[in-house]
Design a protein around this motif. Sequence first.
Motif, PDB file in Angstrom:
ATOM      1  N   PHE A 176       0.794  -1.144   0.029  1.00  0.00           N
ATOM      2  CA  PHE A 176       0.018   0.146  -0.105  1.00  0.00           C
ATOM      3  C   PHE A 176       0.820   1.164  -0.073  1.00  0.00           C
ATOM      4  O   PHE A 176       0.257   2.470  -0.170  1.00  0.00           O
ATOM      5  N   ASN A 177       2.095   1.129   0.290  1.00  0.00           N
ATOM      6  CA  ASN A 177       3.188   2.287   0.181  1.00  0.00           C
ATOM      7  C   ASN A 177       2.661   3.504   1.196  1.00  0.00           C
ATOM      8  O   ASN A 177       2.457   4.449   0.699  1.00  0.00           O
ATOM      9  N   ILE A 178       2.076   3.185   2.058  1.00  0.00           N
ATOM     10  CA  ILE A 178       1.738   4.051   3.245  1.00  0.00           C
ATOM     11  C   ILE A 178       2.144   3.580   4.832  1.00  0.00           C
ATOM     12  O   ILE A 178       2.232   2.393   5.092  1.00  0.00           O
ATOM     13  N   VAL A 179       2.438   4.706   5.363  1.00  0.00           N
ATOM     14  CA  VAL A 179       2.792   4.511   6.629  1.00  0.00           C
ATOM     15  C   VAL A 179       1.491   4.957   7.715  1.00  0.00           C
ATOM     16  O   VAL A 179       1.306   6.293   7.593  1.00  0.00           O
ATOM     17  N   LEU A 180       1.004   3.995   8.472  1.00  0.00           N
ATOM     18  CA  LEU A 180      -0.179   4.438   9.024  1.00  0.00           C
ATOM     19  C   LEU A 180       0.203   5.111  10.885  1.00  0.00           C
ATOM     20  O   LEU A 180      -0.337   6.064  11.042  1.00  0.00           O
ATOM     21  N   ASP A 181       1.386   4.271  11.211  1.00  0.00           N
ATOM     22  CA  ASP A 181       1.974   4.813  12.110  1.00  0.00           C
ATOM     23  C   ASP A 181       3.381   4.579  12.409  1.00  0.00           C
ATOM     24  O   ASP A 181       3.946   3.661  12.550  1.00  0.00           O
ATOM     25  N   ALA A 182       3.886   5.820  12.542  1.00  0.00           N
ATOM     26  CA  ALA A 182       5.477   6.021  12.242  1.00  0.00           C
ATOM     27  C   ALA A 182       6.246   5.370  13.401  1.00  0.00           C
ATOM     28  O   ALA A 182       7.347   4.931  13.058  1.00  0.00           O
ATOM     29  N   SER A 183       5.786   5.231  14.585  1.00  0.00           N
ATOM     30  CA  SER A 183       6.276   4.898  15.487  1.00  0.00           C
ATOM     31  C   SER A 183       6.762   3.357  15.467  1.00  0.00           C
ATOM     32  O   SER A 183       7.558   2.596  15.979  1.00  0.00           O
ATOM     33  N   VAL A 184       5.805   2.452  14.642  1.00  0.00           N
ATOM     34  CA  VAL A 184       6.040   1.153  14.492  1.00  0.00           C
ATOM     35  C   VAL A 184       6.282   0.742  13.095  1.00  0.00           C
ATOM     36  O   VAL A 184       6.858  -0.502  12.716  1.00  0.00           O
ATOM     37  N   LEU A 195       6.978  15.462   7.862  1.00  0.00           N
ATOM     38  CA  LEU A 195       5.554  15.441   7.903  1.00  0.00           C
ATOM     39  C   LEU A 195       4.845  14.348   7.699  1.00  0.00           C
ATOM     40  O   LEU A 195       5.275  13.332   6.683  1.00  0.00           O
ATOM     41  N   PRO A 196       3.769  13.953   8.102  1.00  0.00           N
ATOM     42  CA  PRO A 196       3.072  12.837   8.157  1.00  0.00           C
ATOM     43  C   PRO A 196       2.515  12.776   6.535  1.00  0.00           C
ATOM     44  O   PRO A 196       2.030  13.845   6.241  1.00  0.00           O
ATOM     45  N   SER A 230      -2.587   9.461   4.974  1.00  0.00           N
ATOM     46  CA  SER A 230      -2.782   8.340   5.836  1.00  0.00           C
ATOM     47  C   SER A 230      -3.935   8.350   6.845  1.00  0.00           C
ATOM     48  O   SER A 230      -4.640   7.454   6.897  1.00  0.00           O
ATOM     49  N   ARG A 231      -4.642   9.485   6.946  1.00  0.00           N
ATOM     50  CA  ARG A 231      -5.860   9.971   7.654  1.00  0.00           C
ATOM     51  C   ARG A 231      -6.826   9.306   6.935  1.00  0.00           C
ATOM     52  O   ARG A 231      -7.768   8.443   7.307  1.00  0.00           O
ATOM     53  N   SER A 232      -6.879   9.588   5.559  1.00  0.00           N
ATOM     54  CA  SER A 232      -7.962   9.094   4.424  1.00  0.00           C
ATOM     55  C   SER A 232      -7.911   7.575   4.421  1.00  0.00           C
ATOM     56  O   SER A 232      -9.006   6.921   4.387  1.00  0.00           O
ATOM     57  N   PHE A 233      -6.712   6.907   4.308  1.00  0.00           N
ATOM     58  CA  PHE A 233      -6.457   5.470   4.279  1.00  0.00           C
ATOM     59  C   PHE A 233      -7.016   4.588   5.616  1.00  0.00           C
ATOM     60  O   PHE A 233      -7.815   3.778   5.586  1.00  0.00           O
ATOM     61  N   SER A 234      -6.839   5.420   6.845  1.00  0.00           N
ATOM     62  CA  SER A 234      -7.253   4.678   7.885  1.00  0.00           C
ATOM     63  C   SER A 234      -8.685   4.744   7.956  1.00  0.00           C
ATOM     64  O   SER A 234      -9.635   3.857   8.504  1.00  0.00           O
ATOM     65  N   ARG A 288      -0.579  -5.946  12.053  1.00  0.00           N
ATOM     66  CA  ARG A 288      -0.858  -5.442  13.158  1.00  0.00           C
ATOM     67  C   ARG A 288      -1.797  -5.757  14.122  1.00  0.00           C
ATOM     68  O   ARG A 288      -1.552  -5.450  15.418  1.00  0.00           O
ATOM     69  N   PHE A 289      -2.625  -6.550  14.073  1.00  0.00           N
ATOM     70  CA  PHE A 289      -3.554  -7.215  14.779  1.00  0.00           C
ATOM     71  C   PHE A 289      -2.754  -8.271  15.554  1.00  0.00           C
ATOM     72  O   PHE A 289      -3.034  -8.353  16.836  1.00  0.00           O
ATOM     73  N   VAL A 290      -1.809  -9.159  15.042  1.00  0.00           N
ATOM     74  CA  VAL A 290      -0.913 -10.064  15.695  1.00  0.00           C
ATOM     75  C   VAL A 290      -0.021  -9.324  16.424  1.00  0.00           C
ATOM     76  O   VAL A 290       0.628  -9.862  17.344  1.00  0.00           O
ATOM     77  N   GLN A 291       0.726  -8.387  15.915  1.00  0.00           N
ATOM     78  CA  GLN A 291       1.930  -7.882  16.367  1.00  0.00           C
ATOM     79  C   GLN A 291       1.627  -6.289  16.544  1.00  0.00           C
ATOM     80  O   GLN A 291       2.427  -5.568  15.840  1.00  0.00           O
ATOM     81  N   PRO A 292       0.898  -5.698  17.496  1.00  0.00           N
ATOM     82  CA  PRO A 292       0.587  -4.634  17.466  1.00  0.00           C
ATOM     83  C   PRO A 292       1.624  -3.544  17.931  1.00  0.00           C
ATOM     84  O   PRO A 292       1.686  -2.607  17.315  1.00  0.00           O
ATOM     85  N   THR A 293       2.739  -3.784  18.396  1.00  0.00           N
ATOM     86  CA  THR A 293       3.863  -2.930  18.571  1.00  0.00           C
ATOM     87  C   THR A 293       5.139  -3.349  18.003  1.00  0.00           C
ATOM     88  O   THR A 293       6.227  -2.655  18.369  1.00  0.00           O
ATOM     89  N   LYS A 294       5.127  -4.476  17.364  1.00  0.00           N
ATOM     90  CA  LYS A 294       6.372  -4.997  16.758  1.00  0.00           C
ATOM     91  C   LYS A 294       6.959  -3.972  15.575  1.00  0.00           C
ATOM     92  O   LYS A 294       6.035  -3.517  14.608  1.00  0.00           O
ATOM     93  N   LEU A 295       8.256  -3.552  15.653  1.00  0.00           N
ATOM     94  CA  LEU A 295       8.766  -2.798  14.352  1.00  0.00           C
ATOM     95  C   LEU A 295       8.426  -3.712  13.184  1.00  0.00           C
ATOM     96  O   LEU A 295       9.324  -4.738  13.421  1.00  0.00           O
ATOM     97  N   GLY A 296       7.972  -3.427  11.907  1.00  0.00           N
ATOM     98  CA  GLY A 296       7.848  -4.106  10.979  1.00  0.00           C
ATOM     99  C   GLY A 296       7.753  -3.326   9.757  1.00  0.00           C
ATOM    100  O   GLY A 296       6.743  -2.345   9.580  1.00  0.00           O
ATOM    101  N   PHE A 297       8.573  -3.627   8.722  1.00  0.00           N
ATOM    102  CA  PHE A 297       8.266  -2.949   7.451  1.00  0.00           C
ATOM    103  C   PHE A 297       8.804  -3.736   6.283  1.00  0.00           C
ATOM    104  O   PHE A 297       9.604  -4.552   6.456  1.00  0.00           O
ATOM    105  N   THR A 298       8.712  -3.650   5.176  1.00  0.00           N
ATOM    106  CA  THR A 298       9.235  -4.510   4.189  1.00  0.00           C
ATOM    107  C   THR A 298      10.086  -3.843   3.241  1.00  0.00           C
ATOM    108  O   THR A 298      10.710  -4.548   2.361  1.00  0.00           O
TER     109      THR A 298
END
Length: 141
Positions: free
Chosen positions: A87-95, A105-106, A110-114, A127-137
Amino acid sequence: ETLSTKSHGKPACGVAIITSPWLNAQIVSTARDDDGRFLSIGLSIKGVRYTFTTVYCPSFSVGRQAFFATTLQPTLGRSRHFVLGDFNIVLDASVDRLRTSATRLPDPFSRSFSSLITTNDLTDVFRFVQPTKLGFTWRRQ
């Protein structure tokens, strides 16, 4: 069976869906775009309809907004619909980012996608299974 689509003139674009004969599924519909970024397949398995959609969204915000509005959004809202891809989008930069910058800048989309996720009752399974794990592809070298 394999269904695939690729972009004309853009070697980095393309999506595919592969089905296995053991599913004993009937293909009841297919849809694809001309840019190689969207492929959807409707399957009937034991009389139950499922839709699988795979996407490779544009990496720039303006292109993503147009893609979601004209290509992806109209296909959503079906029950038993699985949407997969990049999806080439970051919903939560912290994870979803290795490093976050106070000056970055965000993404305005991302707000529209959310909202799209919430409105269509979609779940980010990772994110459902790993809500706080750092993860990106992908990350810039």
